[in-house]
Design an enzyme around this catalytic site. Structure first.
Site, PDB file in Angstrom:
ATOM      1  N   MET A   1       9.040  -2.524  11.474  1.00 51.60           N
ATOM      2  CA  MET A   1       8.741  -1.300  10.663  1.00 51.60           C
ATOM      3  C   MET A   1       7.275  -1.447   9.982  1.00 51.60           C
ATOM      4  O   MET A   1       6.776  -2.636   9.877  1.00 51.60           O
ATOM      5  CB  MET A   1       9.867  -1.669   9.488  1.00 51.60           C
ATOM      6  CG  MET A   1      11.255  -1.449   9.933  1.00 51.60           C
ATOM      7  SD  MET A   1      12.252  -1.319   8.520  1.00 51.60           S
ATOM      8  CE  MET A   1      13.782  -1.108   9.194  1.00 51.60           C
ATOM      9  N   SER A   2       6.652  -0.404   9.952  1.00 48.40           N
ATOM     10  CA  SER A   2       5.444  -0.161   9.324  1.00 48.40           C
ATOM     11  C   SER A   2       5.242   1.254   8.778  1.00 48.40           C
ATOM     12  O   SER A   2       5.918   2.195   9.523  1.00 48.40           O
ATOM     13  CB  SER A   2       4.508  -0.674  10.554  1.00 48.40           C
ATOM     14  OG  SER A   2       3.152   0.008  10.137  1.00 48.40           O
TER      15      SER A   2
ATOM     16  N   GLN B   1      -2.691 -12.008   7.868  1.00 45.30           N
ATOM     17  CA  GLN B   1      -3.017 -11.801   6.799  1.00 45.30           C
ATOM     18  C   GLN B   1      -2.439 -12.938   5.846  1.00 45.30           C
ATOM     19  O   GLN B   1      -2.860 -13.414   4.943  1.00 45.30           O
ATOM     20  CB  GLN B   1      -2.535 -10.417   6.386  1.00 45.30           C
ATOM     21  CG  GLN B   1      -2.600 -10.049   4.755  1.00 45.30           C
ATOM     22  CD  GLN B   1      -2.320  -8.880   4.526  1.00 45.30           C
ATOM     23  OE1 GLN B   1      -3.268  -7.758   4.748  1.00 45.30           O
ATOM     24  NE2 GLN B   1      -1.234  -8.306   4.084  1.00 45.30           N
TER      25      GLN B   1
ATOM     26  N   MET C   1       0.749  -1.314  -0.030  1.00 46.98           N
ATOM     27  CA  MET C   1      -0.129  -0.158  -0.167  1.00 46.98           C
ATOM     28  C   MET C   1       0.896   1.306  -0.109  1.00 46.98           C
ATOM     29  O   MET C   1       0.332   2.070   0.432  1.00 46.98           O
ATOM     30  CB  MET C   1      -1.037   0.089   1.325  1.00 46.98           C
ATOM     31  CG  MET C   1      -1.873  -1.300   1.067  1.00 46.98           C
ATOM     32  SD  MET C   1      -3.548  -0.844   2.219  1.00 46.98           S
ATOM     33  CE  MET C   1      -2.748  -0.817   3.898  1.00 46.98           C
TER      34      MET C   1
ATOM     35  N   HIS D   1       9.250  -3.467   3.162  1.00 51.81           N
ATOM     36  CA  HIS D   1       8.629  -3.756   1.947  1.00 51.81           C
ATOM     37  C   HIS D   1      10.058  -4.276   0.922  1.00 51.81           C
ATOM     38  O   HIS D   1       9.908  -5.205   0.211  1.00 51.81           O
ATOM     39  CB  HIS D   1       8.052  -2.558   1.264  1.00 51.81           C
ATOM     40  CG  HIS D   1       7.021  -2.089   1.991  1.00 51.81           C
ATOM     41  ND1 HIS D   1       6.790  -0.983   2.659  1.00 51.81           N
ATOM     42  CD2 HIS D   1       5.688  -2.675   2.259  1.00 51.81           C
ATOM     43  CE1 HIS D   1       5.838  -0.784   3.323  1.00 51.81           C
ATOM     44  NE2 HIS D   1       5.016  -1.865   3.065  1.00 51.81           N
TER      45      HIS D   1
ATOM     46  N   GLN E   1     -10.397  -2.237   2.493  1.00 56.09           N
ATOM     47  CA  GLN E   1      -9.817  -3.219   3.469  1.00 56.09           C
ATOM     48  C   GLN E   1      -9.805  -2.371   4.809  1.00 56.09           C
ATOM     49  O   GLN E   1      -9.262  -2.768   5.945  1.00 56.09           O
ATOM     50  CB  GLN E   1      -8.477  -3.719   3.206  1.00 56.09           C
ATOM     51  CG  GLN E   1      -7.339  -2.964   3.187  1.00 56.09           C
ATOM     52  CD  GLN E   1      -6.210  -3.618   3.027  1.00 56.09           C
ATOM     53  OE1 GLN E   1      -5.872  -4.175   1.673  1.00 56.09           O
ATOM     54  NE2 GLN E   1      -5.172  -3.640   3.739  1.00 56.09           N
TER      55      GLN E   1
ATOM     56  N   GLN F   1       6.032 -11.582   7.320  1.00 58.15           N
ATOM     57  CA  GLN F   1       5.284 -12.323   8.580  1.00 58.15           C
ATOM     58  C   GLN F   1       4.554 -11.088   9.734  1.00 58.15           C
ATOM     59  O   GLN F   1       3.721 -11.436  10.370  1.00 58.15           O
ATOM     60  CB  GLN F   1       6.400 -12.969   9.276  1.00 58.15           C
ATOM     61  CG  GLN F   1       6.004 -13.902  10.446  1.00 58.15           C
ATOM     62  CD  GLN F   1       7.123 -14.162  11.279  1.00 58.15           C
ATOM     63  OE1 GLN F   1       8.140 -14.512  10.891  1.00 58.15           O
ATOM     64  NE2 GLN F   1       6.479 -14.066  12.733  1.00 58.15           N
TER      65      GLN F   1
HETATM   66  P1  AMP Z   1       1.490  -3.054   3.596  1.00 59.61           P
HETATM   67  O1  AMP Z   1       2.194  -2.039   2.552  1.00 59.61           O
HETATM   68  O2  AMP Z   1       1.490  -2.425   4.854  1.00 59.61           O
HETATM   69  O3  AMP Z   1       0.255  -3.579   2.964  1.00 59.61           O
HETATM   70  O4  AMP Z   1       2.622  -4.383   3.380  1.00 59.61           O
HETATM   71  C1  AMP Z   1       2.819  -4.994   2.337  1.00 59.61           C
HETATM   72  C2  AMP Z   1       3.616  -5.894   2.430  1.00 59.61           C
HETATM   73  O5  AMP Z   1       4.686  -5.713   3.253  1.00 59.61           O
HETATM   74  C3  AMP Z   1       2.848  -6.915   3.388  1.00 59.61           C
HETATM   75  O6  AMP Z   1       3.007  -8.498   2.850  1.00 59.61           O
HETATM   76  C4  AMP Z   1       3.275  -6.997   4.537  1.00 59.61           C
HETATM   77  O7  AMP Z   1       3.303  -7.914   5.640  1.00 59.61           O
HETATM   78  C5  AMP Z   1       4.972  -6.707   4.405  1.00 59.61           C
HETATM   79  N1  AMP Z   1       5.350  -5.689   5.473  1.00 59.61           N
HETATM   80  C6  AMP Z   1       5.071  -4.728   6.185  1.00 59.61           C
HETATM   81  N2  AMP Z   1       5.892  -4.449   7.329  1.00 59.61           N
HETATM   82  C7  AMP Z   1       6.852  -5.216   7.039  1.00 59.61           C
HETATM   83  C8  AMP Z   1       8.357  -5.569   7.807  1.00 59.61           C
HETATM   84  N3  AMP Z   1       8.303  -4.820   8.692  1.00 59.61           N
HETATM   85  N4  AMP Z   1       9.068  -6.684   7.454  1.00 59.61           N
HETATM   86  C9  AMP Z   1       8.855  -7.428   6.494  1.00 59.61           C
HETATM   87  N5  AMP Z   1       7.479  -7.238   5.908  1.00 59.61           N
HETATM   88  C10 AMP Z   1       6.700  -6.295   5.958  1.00 59.61           C
END
Ligand code: AMP
Length: 283
Positions: A188-189, A155, A30, A37, A61, A150
């Protein structure tokens, strides 16, 4: 990196590429990209001839409209990071491209207990929205391998189920990549960008709680350990949706541990306005 905005153009391009049997790895996102990512793209690049990412903030979502409105957007930086990571293709669609008929009257995916446990319970409809977008993306990209983090443990289980429901297990393998963390342990987020200095400092408590669950785990009742974890987070100022210790395969909550069952600890908690999730395999 080639950027496609139209599904038909991307599909046409990939049909040509696939004639020469080139393998495709796909990491949907996203946006508001961080190293977590990028680690998915790196994993894909190792395994595949072509690596594709997508950036699409999926309105279907978000059960909380404020969360959707405030979701960070950093598209120029994202494109730079993707280029730098060697991503071959970025799919960057508008909402109408993904949902030409809207997204309200959609079919229901049978996700079993995943729909009512943990994130399913606290974010009603969230996983139905995730399945809608991922089904659409998988139908467009048809990747040999799909890379997910993970970090979003439940999810990953939902998408595993979706792959079965779509009957594409033979074509698409799910690869779950480890959670990347900041030096202090915070997962990380994209949502971390919304934290102010004080909230950012506090956020690490989620990682600390998961680590202490892992360290204090013993074959016995898990109720006290969970209660203590909730207490610690509340004392730090979090509003806790859940702290759960669950079977790592089924995600069913575990209250008595026999010392053998594989467990995952999962947390969802609000740091003021920002809802953070994290998890850890604890044995
Ligand atoms: P998102 O942009 O938050 O929808 O995440 C996209 C993908 O990146 C999803 O498969 C997440 O699980 C993965 N992801 C998000 N944060 C992390 C992280 N800290 N480490 C590894 N993968 C991540």
């Amino acid at each position: 990196m080639i950027i496609f905005k139209k599904a038909a153009d991307l599909r046409h391009y990939l049909d040509e590429e696939k004639k020469s049997k080139r393998s495709v790895g796909f990491a949907p996102t996203m946006g508001a990209l961080h190293r977590g990512h990028i680690s998915l793209l790196e994993a894909s690049k190792k395994d595949n001839d072509i690596t594709i990412s997508s950036i699409f903030i999926n309105p279907a979502q978000f059960n909380d409209p404020t969360d959707f409105e405030k979701y960070p957007v950093t598209i120029e930086k994202d494109i730079y990071l993707l280029e730098k990571a060697g991503c071959d293709i970025l799919f960057l669609p508008l909402v109408a491209e993904i949902y030409p008929d809207g997204f309200n009257n959609h079919k229901q995916y049978d996700l079993g207990k995943l729909e009512t446990l943990l994130e399913g319970k606290f974010r009603p409809g969230h996983f139905q929205g995730v399945c809608m977008v991922v089904e659409r993306l998988l139908n467009i990209v048809c990747p040999g391998k799909l890379y997910l983090g993970q970090k979003d443990y439940q999810q990953c289980m939902v998408i595993n189920r979706l792959i079965q429901l779509m009957d594409i297990e033979k074509d698409t393998t799910l690869v779950v990549c480890p959670t990347l963390r900041e030096p202090d342990g915070l997962a990380m987020s994209s949502r971390n960008m919304r934290l102010n200095e004080e909230e950012r400092k506090r956020a690490v408590a989620i990682y600390n709680v998961l680590t202490s669950i892992k360290n204090y785990l013993q074959p016995s009742s898990l109720i006290t350990i969970k209660d203590k974890a909730v207490e610690k987070l509340v004392a730090k100022g979090f509003r806790v949706d859940y702290v759960e210790i669950a079977d790592a395969i089924t995600l069913e909550p575990v209250t008595e541990w026999d010392g053998r069952q594989k467990l995952v600890a999962l947390v969802a908690a609000f740091n003021n306005e920002v809802r953070l999730i994290d998890n850890m395999l604890i044995n």
